[in-house]
Write an enzyme that holds these catalytic residues in place. Sequence first.
Site, PDB file in Angstrom:
ATOM      1  CG  ASP A 487      40.490  49.668  36.803  1.00  0.00           C
ATOM      2  OD1 ASP A 487      41.669  49.806  36.726  1.00  0.00           O
ATOM      3  OD2 ASP A 487      39.769  48.787  36.491  1.00  0.00           O
TER       4      ASP A 487
HETATM    5  C1  BGC Z   1      34.415  50.775  35.888  1.00  0.00           C
HETATM    6  C2  BGC Z   1      35.465  49.534  36.469  1.00  0.00           C
HETATM    7  C3  BGC Z   1      36.218  48.949  35.632  1.00  0.00           C
HETATM    8  C4  BGC Z   1      36.852  50.020  34.957  1.00  0.00           C
HETATM    9  C5  BGC Z   1      37.656  49.164  33.729  1.00  0.00           C
HETATM   10  C6  BGC Z   1      35.049  51.462  35.202  1.00  0.00           C
HETATM   11  O1  BGC Z   1      33.795  52.114  34.405  1.00  0.00           O
HETATM   12  O2  BGC Z   1      33.518  51.244  36.778  1.00  0.00           O
HETATM   13  O3  BGC Z   1      34.851  48.912  37.694  1.00  0.00           O
HETATM   14  O4  BGC Z   1      37.305  48.478  36.376  1.00  0.00           O
HETATM   15  O5  BGC Z   1      35.596  50.871  34.390  1.00  0.00           O
HETATM   16  O6  BGC Z   1      38.316  49.917  32.687  1.00  0.00           O
HETATM   17  C1  NOJ Z   2      36.778  45.833  37.635  1.00  0.00           C
HETATM   18  C2  NOJ Z   2      38.208  45.799  37.197  1.00  0.00           C
HETATM   19  O1  NOJ Z   2      37.969  44.445  36.406  1.00  0.00           O
HETATM   20  C3  NOJ Z   2      39.241  45.580  38.009  1.00  0.00           C
HETATM   21  O2  NOJ Z   2      40.431  45.140  37.583  1.00  0.00           O
HETATM   22  C4  NOJ Z   2      39.252  46.637  38.934  1.00  0.00           C
HETATM   23  O3  NOJ Z   2      40.157  46.351  40.037  1.00  0.00           O
HETATM   24  C5  NOJ Z   2      37.999  46.927  39.624  1.00  0.00           C
HETATM   25  N1  NOJ Z   2      36.858  46.989  38.730  1.00  0.00           N
HETATM   26  C6  NOJ Z   2      37.762  48.113  40.498  1.00  0.00           C
HETATM   27  O4  NOJ Z   2      37.734  49.234  39.887  1.00  0.00           O
END
Ligand code: BGC
Ligand code: NOJ
Length: 815
Positions: A487
């Site tokens: 993400d």
């Molecule tokens: C996090 C990710 C997460 C995303 C979701 C980010 O701030 O680092 O792990 O999946 O937010 O929106």
């Molecule tokens: C957390 C999110 O829930 C997941 O969808 C995502 O793939 C990972 N972070 C990596 O960014």
Amino acid sequence: MRYGHFDDTRREYVITRPDTPLPWINYLGTDAFFGIISNTAGGYSCYRDARLRRITRYRYNSVPPDSGGRYVYLRDNGSGQYWSPSWQPTQRKLDHYECRHGLSYTQIASAYLGVRAETLYFVPLDETLEIWRLRVSNERDTPADISVFSSVEFCLWDAQDDATNFQRNYSTGEVEVADGVIYHKTEYRERRDHVAYFACSEPLAGFDTQRAAFLGAYRGWDRPAAVERGESFNSIAHGWSPHGSHHVRLSLAPGETREVVFLLGYWENPRDQKFDPPGSGVINKALVRPVIDRWLQPATVAEGFDRLRESWTSLLSTLRVDTPDGDANRMANIWNPYQCVVTFEMSRSVSLFESGIGRGMGFRDSNQDLLGFVHMAPGRSRARILDLASTQLATGGAYHQFQPLTKRGNNDIGSGFNDDPLWLVLGVAAYLKETGDASILDEPVPYDNAEDSATALYVHLERSLRYTLDRLGPHGLPLIGRADWNDCLNLNCFSDTPGESFQTTVNKDGGGAESVFIAGLFILAAKDLAEIAERRGLAGDASSYRAAAEKMAGSIVEHAWDGAWFRRAYDYFGNAVGSSENEEGQIFVEPQGICVMSGIGVQNGMATRALDSVREHLATAHGIVLLRPAYTRYHVELGEISSYPPGYKENAGVFCHTNPWVMIAEAMVGRGDAAFDYYKRINPSAREEIAEIHRCEPYVYAQMIAGKEAPTHGEAKNSWLTGTAAWNLVAITQWILGIRAEFDGLRIDPVLPAEWPGFTATRRFRDATYEISVRNPAGVSGRVGHLLVGGESIAGTLVPLAPPGATVNVEAVIR
Ligand code: BGC
Ligand code: NOJ
């Protein structure tokens, strides 16, 4: 250093001191009524949806931590001393303390001033209430006069509004107290049909429903005025902060034990039967009262607890393994499937790191969660798949998340994550392999929940693939959109406004940012859909999906091989990401895992080369980091990933979710020692002895362990709600132990560490039971050389489907 120990026989983790490095939590509830509970009784409850139906209040990021919970206070009326038998919130030093987190229940026992207290918290199956069963024993040799006070703080239902809209909420709170039951009825006068209630099995000496009265001016939960003086105020909340507290007085003879049951419940009345008498504004209690009366009976409580335990025994019996590694057994048999059930239910909504407000049920996340869940509960998986697919867009794209109560998709945390739709194919394929229930493919399923838009689910899957194929970039690789699985790799976002969300800021149009990760994922999905199409008699579809997969593999080999590993992406300007050409972020883990999993380079050495690079550049004693070198400065063209300081989260943390992809890849290339070695590094049970470094719960996976560039290397964060749970269960059971459901049978293809003499397992699969025994007489990390099914030798490693009810003996010998 440890803060407790596992009790494998009882399937519990036993915490023996209350001041764990962080609150160590557990989950209550298995269906609609849920809660989290910490080892000191902190936490909150909700009905179905942690934002829209929050029942009790919790203060995230509060001091002291873990503020708000299911509190019981005991007061020795002889001396006036009072304490919390769960340690918090009074923090009186207890003579004995023990918290047992079990599967969907928690029991906290303690002793102080010769009074023993034991509280069992659980949510009975099929009920919308939680039980606190308190047992108080007088261990003195003189009589004891003890006051018991319960305490919950009601949340005004919508957790977001509750934390922000004080100008209104301080005036809306309403309660009723009737026959010893406290009802929380805020907004019931208008559009809500639901109330919360808090009941007690014993006659009350008093009660409180207004927080300010119970606590007293300027006091916290550690010093409630009512408890201190030993008498409730019988307050009735009008506005401000509705709260629930019962006061019960117990006279205990020496050695005597008494049981007090508290119920915290949620109840919905039919809209036309809300009030009694009609139009009065008074809650109609006729429907809920019998439920309360039943569950206040100790016998009903005991029976409800037994049923809960039995349901877990049955759920976990789908797969049992017995390997030479105790940590693997414990995780694979108990805690990892448990965590998979919790992630299936909660997605990314409720934990100590997820507030229940922001990130709800993720589309990508929920599909992956299915991979670790479907074998235990295919029926619930089927329903979830249909819910998820109903939020898919007609373009084949997907909302990134949906609200559990309304089941509608929303863009609150962004949209246009181009990997999302492909995960649906993987989720459905896992369901089909597990169950053989092809009827799901013909289910009519709408798009964006719009009436009259339905097509067969199969068409949704086709559109998922089409979505990728319609969006290819200059190298023939999939356009990334806002981001892919990562993400935080936001190649089109370009945000330089402080505080702006990378998830929702404008996505720049016109660039050609491409994702190698999506390319690998596409191949996995296309191969699965080809198999599905073939079994539907659609040979033409099947071969076109296979051709598309092959073409994509060709693009990866041609444009994404960096010489020693797979590149990660191409950015908006066409520059490589995750390449030796880069100054920082030269190698990423995700493409090494997913490309090998998709089969690229397994035959020609490219795969082992990529995996050797992972070992060389990314592996640490605490797991495999996401990338290297970490980004030391903000790169606007990469987005959120470079917003994290080096070693944290996506910027070179050990992002545990990705580690099992490497384990699977290692197993695919036949390197069992490497696969299992990686498994051990992040296995929380194996990390129990470094609890003071790991800090999160030793019984569940955390999303992230700080990477080697972080000063806190080895420290875990974001425990519980993570795709790590499903993928690790898949990696250990399906790829290392090699027991995999496939469309036409059960694959037995273990890739073990050389030193293992073998293992045994029992797997229930399509109504038959497989008793599996694998031997490794030569002590090699090889593959199955000989397979006996029911004593008969068969070619290959696929055990054909047995008739329902059959028990099949499977013996495999590794060579
Ligand atoms: C996090 C990710 C997460 C995303 C979701 C980010 O701030 O680092 O792990 O999946 O937010 O929106
Ligand atoms: C957390 C999110 O829930 C997941 O969808 C995502 O793939 C990972 N972070 C990596 O960014």
